[in-house]
Scaffold this active site. Structure first.
Site, mmCIF file in Angstrom:
data_model
loop_
_atom_site.group_PDB
_atom_site.id
_atom_site.type_symbol
_atom_site.label_atom_id
_atom_site.label_comp_id
_atom_site.label_asym_id
_atom_site.label_seq_id
_atom_site.Cartn_x
_atom_site.Cartn_y
_atom_site.Cartn_z
ATOM 1 N N TYR A 170 7.862 -12.277 2.474
ATOM 2 C CA TYR A 170 7.159 -12.532 1.215
ATOM 3 C C TYR A 170 6.519 -11.249 0.719
ATOM 4 O O TYR A 170 5.875 -10.526 1.481
ATOM 5 C CB TYR A 170 6.072 -13.593 1.425
ATOM 6 C CG TYR A 170 5.215 -13.847 0.196
ATOM 7 C CD1 TYR A 170 5.585 -14.815 -0.725
ATOM 8 C CD2 TYR A 170 4.053 -13.113 -0.035
ATOM 9 C CE1 TYR A 170 4.812 -15.057 -1.855
ATOM 10 C CE2 TYR A 170 3.275 -13.346 -1.161
ATOM 11 C CZ TYR A 170 3.666 -14.316 -2.065
ATOM 12 O OH TYR A 170 2.903 -14.530 -3.178
ATOM 13 N N GLU B 41 6.439 -11.779 -7.922
ATOM 14 C CA GLU B 41 6.584 -12.324 -6.571
ATOM 15 C C GLU B 41 8.043 -12.395 -6.156
ATOM 16 O O GLU B 41 8.907 -12.796 -6.944
ATOM 17 C CB GLU B 41 5.970 -13.727 -6.540
ATOM 18 C CG GLU B 41 6.095 -14.446 -5.201
ATOM 19 C CD GLU B 41 5.556 -15.867 -5.260
ATOM 20 O OE1 GLU B 41 4.345 -16.033 -5.031
ATOM 21 O OE2 GLU B 41 6.324 -16.792 -5.561
#
Length: 381
Positions: free
Chosen positions: A102, A190
């Site tokens: 992530y 993101e």
């Protein structure tokens, strides 16, 4: 403002961030055509909606041939995911995932800067990771005058990888993602997940970006991608009429002059057992036109059972506000109870003008709120 995954991936690709080959489709036949163009036997079919949790909702499927592709495309198109109807899908090359990570940049009010967040535990359950094991989320506050130099990018990349080759590749992605974040005035950029494939490639197989609405005037191409929801359309309408509106889903519609008083009004409604339907700040003007438009917006909300108008007259005189309200209600007819509190300059004159009307007039904010909550409760039963 949000954009879809496929739009974010186009931006990623422009900035040199590696993404898998994918094509957006609006029908099953489009998906079949896309499948013939993608250099992979296996493909991923992904719903394109402005919300997370697509995988858990059944909006992400793997297809190994055209028959499976048709089946999944037909099932996903038209699906409802958290209130969003799927009208397009992304057909993308399937990759051999060895590990998921992530990476994101987000604005952090505490540090008053952009913050880089990374984790080795990427994927669908990243929110649970942040909740249960926050130590697995690494954070770097970014000095806007320095940005993300090589040493910082490598330090961050070492939080994800041990192999120096992977660290170098990840560091480049970290720097490019920051440049994209800054260049587009984004509030979020993101990658979840960023994957290491079994072929030892690092690829962003998902992309999410949101943008600062106040900076969209600098980015007309991004602004053109905006697809507002029905609630967002109401907010844009309110903005065009000169007041601020946010829907909250309760039963007591609020019309207030001043953002601080509007916040306090919502708080006291909750304190007395009610639920505010909205935040609505009409500002300092007592213009009948503005009041009319605000009332129409409130009354179009099917959840609203009572309207509470809370006005504090400072520079704005209460008798001027009363004139505006009377003019508004001459044009708008409704059976919904309306409670009004007027306090401040010329408050006695203003309340006197409203005395012989069907409106519930109160001297204090507390009294007005209690009346509104009681009326809303009566309406429920």
């Amino acid at each position: 403002m949000k954009i879809h995954e496929y739009q974010a991936k186009e931006m990623f690709s422009t900035y040199g961030i590696p993404v898998e080959q994918s094509i957006v489709c609006r029908s099953v036949e489009d998906a079949v055509k896309a499948y013939s163009r993608i250099d992979s036997q296996k493909v991923v079919v992904k719903a394109q909606v402005h919300t997370g949790g697509r995988g858990k909702a059944g909006g992400v499927k793997l297809a190994g041939d055209e028959i499976e592709l048709r089946k999944h495309a037909a099932a996903i198109l038209g699906m409802d995911i958290k209130g969003f109807k799927v009208d397009r899908i992304l057909v993308g090359q399937a990759v051999n995932i060895a590990k998921e990570f992530y990476i994101s940049y987000v604005i952090d009010r505490r540090s008053k800067s952009a913050i880089l967040m990374l984790s080795k535990e990427g994927g669908m359950d990243i929110e649970q990771v942040a909740k249960d094991t926050p130590e697995k989320i690494h954070k770097f506050a970014i000095d806007p005058l320095v940005g993300v130099p090589d040493y910082l990018a490598r330090e961050a990349a070492f939080k994800l990888f041990d192999d120096i080759k992977h660290v170098r590749n990840a560091a480049v992605i970290i720097q490019r993602l920051y440049k994209l974040f800054v260049d587009t005035d984004a509030s979020l950029a993101e990658i979840n997940p960023l994957v290491l494939t079994k072929e030892e490639e690092i690829i962003a197989i998902d992309a999410k970006m949101t943008f600062d609405d106040n900076a969209l005037f600098r980015h007309p191409k991004i602004a053109a991608l905006n697809e507002p929801t029905e609630e967002e359309k109401k907010e844009l309408f309110a903005k065009s009429k000169g007041f601020s509106y946010v829907n909250l889903g309760g039963e007591i519609g609020c019309m207030v002059n001043g953002a601080g008083l509007a916040m306090a009004t919502m708080d006291i409604i909750k304190l007395y057992g009610g639920n505010p339907a909205n935040f609505l700040d009409i500002g300092g003007s007592s213009s009948p036109t503005k009041v009319i438009e605000a009332m129409r917006l409130l009354l179009n909300d099917k959840n609203v059972k009572v309207v509470l108008i809370n006005i504090f007259g400072g520079i704005t005189r209460c008798d001027d506000v009363a004139k505006g309200l009377l003019e508004a209600f001459r044009q708008i007819k409704t059976d919904i109870p309306v409670v009004i509190r007027l306090t401040g300059t010329n408050e006695k004159e203003g309340r006197a003008m409203l005395k012989d009307t069907d409106l519930h007039v109160a001297k204090t904010m507390s009294k007005a709120t209690r009346i509104a909550v009681e009326l809303a409760q009566q309406h429920q039963y």
